[in-house]
Design a protein around this motif. Sequence first.
Motif, mmCIF file in Angstrom:
data_model
loop_
_atom_site.group_PDB
_atom_site.id
_atom_site.type_symbol
_atom_site.label_atom_id
_atom_site.label_comp_id
_atom_site.label_asym_id
_atom_site.label_seq_id
_atom_site.Cartn_x
_atom_site.Cartn_y
_atom_site.Cartn_z
ATOM 1 N N ALA A 62 0.831 -1.202 0.000
ATOM 2 C CA ALA A 62 0.000 0.000 0.000
ATOM 3 C C ALA A 62 0.866 1.252 0.000
ATOM 4 N N GLY A 63 1.934 1.272 0.790
ATOM 5 C CA GLY A 63 2.840 2.417 0.818
ATOM 6 C C GLY A 63 3.538 2.624 -0.510
ATOM 7 N N TYR A 64 3.936 1.536 -1.145
ATOM 8 C CA TYR A 64 4.576 1.606 -2.459
ATOM 9 C C TYR A 64 3.622 2.221 -3.480
ATOM 10 N N LEU A 65 2.366 1.764 -3.478
ATOM 11 C CA LEU A 65 1.387 2.301 -4.426
ATOM 12 C C LEU A 65 1.093 3.773 -4.140
ATOM 13 N N GLN A 66 0.992 4.142 -2.873
ATOM 14 C CA GLN A 66 0.741 5.540 -2.533
ATOM 15 C C GLN A 66 1.900 6.428 -2.962
ATOM 16 N N ALA A 67 3.128 5.952 -2.812
ATOM 17 C CA ALA A 67 4.299 6.734 -3.235
ATOM 18 C C ALA A 67 4.241 6.991 -4.729
ATOM 19 N N HIS A 68 3.891 5.984 -5.508
ATOM 20 C CA HIS A 68 3.817 6.162 -6.959
ATOM 21 C C HIS A 68 2.655 7.078 -7.358
ATOM 22 N N GLU A 69 1.571 7.037 -6.600
ATOM 23 C CA GLU A 69 0.456 7.954 -6.864
ATOM 24 C C GLU A 69 0.884 9.399 -6.593
ATOM 25 N N ARG A 70 1.686 9.637 -5.569
ATOM 26 C CA ARG A 70 2.161 10.990 -5.262
ATOM 27 C C ARG A 70 3.052 11.510 -6.380
ATOM 28 N N VAL A 71 3.885 10.630 -6.935
ATOM 29 C CA VAL A 71 4.742 11.034 -8.057
ATOM 30 C C VAL A 71 3.863 11.362 -9.262
ATOM 31 N N ALA A 72 2.884 10.500 -9.552
ATOM 32 C CA ALA A 72 2.010 10.712 -10.705
ATOM 33 C C ALA A 72 1.202 11.998 -10.576
ATOM 34 N N SER A 73 0.820 12.365 -9.348
ATOM 35 C CA SER A 73 0.021 13.575 -9.147
ATOM 36 C C SER A 73 0.872 14.837 -9.065
ATOM 37 N N GLY A 74 2.203 14.665 -9.054
ATOM 38 C CA GLY A 74 3.084 15.821 -8.987
ATOM 39 C C GLY A 74 3.426 16.271 -7.584
ATOM 40 N N ASP A 75 2.965 15.559 -6.578
ATOM 41 C CA ASP A 75 3.280 15.914 -5.196
ATOM 42 C C ASP A 75 4.711 15.554 -4.808
ATOM 43 N N ALA A 76 5.344 14.664 -5.575
ATOM 44 C CA ALA A 76 6.724 14.255 -5.281
ATOM 45 C C ALA A 76 7.451 14.033 -6.603
ATOM 46 N N ASP A 77 8.779 14.209 -6.566
ATOM 47 C CA ASP A 77 9.578 14.039 -7.781
ATOM 48 C C ASP A 77 9.962 12.590 -8.048
ATOM 49 N N SER A 78 10.012 11.783 -7.017
ATOM 50 C CA SER A 78 10.395 10.383 -7.165
ATOM 51 C C SER A 78 9.735 9.576 -6.053
ATOM 52 N N PRO A 79 9.696 8.241 -6.184
ATOM 53 C CA PRO A 79 9.136 7.430 -5.104
ATOM 54 C C PRO A 79 9.871 7.644 -3.778
ATOM 55 N N ALA A 80 11.186 7.841 -3.820
ATOM 56 C CA ALA A 80 11.934 8.092 -2.585
ATOM 57 C C ALA A 80 11.471 9.399 -1.942
ATOM 58 N N ASP A 81 11.253 10.440 -2.758
ATOM 59 C CA ASP A 81 10.737 11.705 -2.224
ATOM 60 C C ASP A 81 9.316 11.529 -1.689
ATOM 61 N N ALA A 82 8.539 10.697 -2.348
ATOM 62 C CA ALA A 82 7.159 10.486 -1.936
ATOM 63 C C ALA A 82 7.069 9.832 -0.558
ATOM 64 N N GLU A 83 8.062 9.026 -0.198
ATOM 65 C CA GLU A 83 8.052 8.397 1.120
ATOM 66 C C GLU A 83 8.211 9.432 2.223
ATOM 67 N N LEU A 84 8.842 10.553 1.906
ATOM 68 C CA LEU A 84 9.064 11.621 2.900
ATOM 69 C C LEU A 84 7.959 12.676 2.853
ATOM 70 N N TRP A 85 7.072 12.560 1.901
ATOM 71 C CA TRP A 85 6.043 13.552 1.649
ATOM 72 C C TRP A 85 5.061 13.631 2.818
ATOM 73 N N ALA A 86 4.637 14.823 3.134
ATOM 74 C CA ALA A 86 3.598 15.043 4.138
ATOM 75 C C ALA A 86 2.621 16.065 3.561
ATOM 76 N N PRO A 87 1.341 15.903 3.821
ATOM 77 C CA PRO A 87 0.366 16.866 3.310
ATOM 78 C C PRO A 87 0.691 18.288 3.796
ATOM 79 N N THR A 88 0.408 19.279 2.960
ATOM 80 C CA THR A 88 0.732 20.675 3.295
ATOM 81 C C THR A 88 -0.109 21.201 4.450
ATOM 82 N N HIS A 89 -1.284 20.627 4.691
ATOM 83 C CA HIS A 89 -2.163 21.153 5.736
ATOM 84 C C HIS A 89 -1.768 20.673 7.140
ATOM 85 N N LEU A 90 -0.711 19.899 7.272
ATOM 86 C CA LEU A 90 -0.309 19.438 8.611
ATOM 87 C C LEU A 90 0.577 20.446 9.289
#
Length: 90
Positions: A62-90
Amino acid sequence: MSDEEPPSGSQMNATEHWQAWLERYGDDYATAEERRAAYRDFHANLAELRSVFSQAERMHTAGYLQAHERVASGDADSPADAELWAPTHL
């Protein structure tokens, strides 16, 4: 008998499974009735045990799929970056 599971794709029939179980656990019980009862309990709880012990794998997937979704949506530049990603509203 080995502590490892049979190779993927191999299937034991019920008699083979019972024999393998007896070889591994049979000496833990004093009587044939205790062995049969323990084997019935084993089967009754097997699905729940498999579910509990596979949670980490499902969470990793599930985490792997979410990381790739973040990259696809432009929220992260790579899956590694997506693992560190946190929503802006936090």
